[in-house]
Design an enzyme around this catalytic site. Structure first.
Site, PDB file in Angstrom:
ATOM      1  N   ARG A  18       0.832  -1.217   0.000  1.00 34.96           N
ATOM      2  CA  ARG A  18       0.000   0.000   0.000  1.00 34.96           C
ATOM      3  C   ARG A  18       0.857   1.254   0.000  1.00 34.96           C
ATOM      4  NH1 ARG A  18      -3.650  -0.811   5.059  1.00 34.96           N
ATOM      5  NH2 ARG A  18      -1.623  -1.451   5.769  1.00 34.96           N
TER       6      ARG A  18
ATOM      7  N   ASN B 287      -6.039  -2.966   2.074  1.00 42.11           N
ATOM      8  CA  ASN B 287      -5.990  -4.426   2.161  1.00 42.11           C
ATOM      9  C   ASN B 287      -7.413  -4.958   2.230  1.00 42.11           C
ATOM     10  OD1 ASN B 287      -3.204  -4.588   2.232  1.00 42.11           O
ATOM     11  ND2 ASN B 287      -3.083  -4.627   4.448  1.00 42.11           N
TER      12      ASN B 287
END
Length: 98
Positions: free
Chosen positions: A23, A41
């Site tokens: 990320r 996620n």
């Protein structure tokens, strides 16, 4: 601004993409390309999000998500869907969603 279309596309990346700073790298790459959107996620172990910006930059980011990712990630599959042309961007920056 160029006359290039602004587009939005949703993505989901499968493989070893959690616990490998995926990320953080995605956010950094998105910002570097001048894109806006988000990344998070999923409970299934994938990473999903949305990209928005000029078509060429979004395509560049899609290629990065498919082939590069974070240094320790292993990308098994990248899915892109719901591509659409935008009149204006829905987001003001590129965020990591918890």
């Amino acid at each position: 601004m160029s006359s290039e279309d602004l587009i939005s596309v949703d993505y989901e990346i499968f493989g070893r993409v959690q616990g490998v700073f995926f990320r953080k790298y995605t956010q950094a790459e998105g910002k570097k390309l001048g894109l806006v959107g988000w990344v998070q996620n999923t409970s299934a172990g994938s990473v999903q999000g949305q990209l928005q910006g000029p078509r060429s930059k979004v395509k560049e980011m899609q290629e990065w998500l498919k082939t590069t990712g974070s240094p320790k990630s292993h990308i098994a599959k990248a899915e892109f869907k719901n591509e659409k042309t935008l009149d204006s961007l829905d987001h003001s920056s590129f965020n990591i969603v918890k």
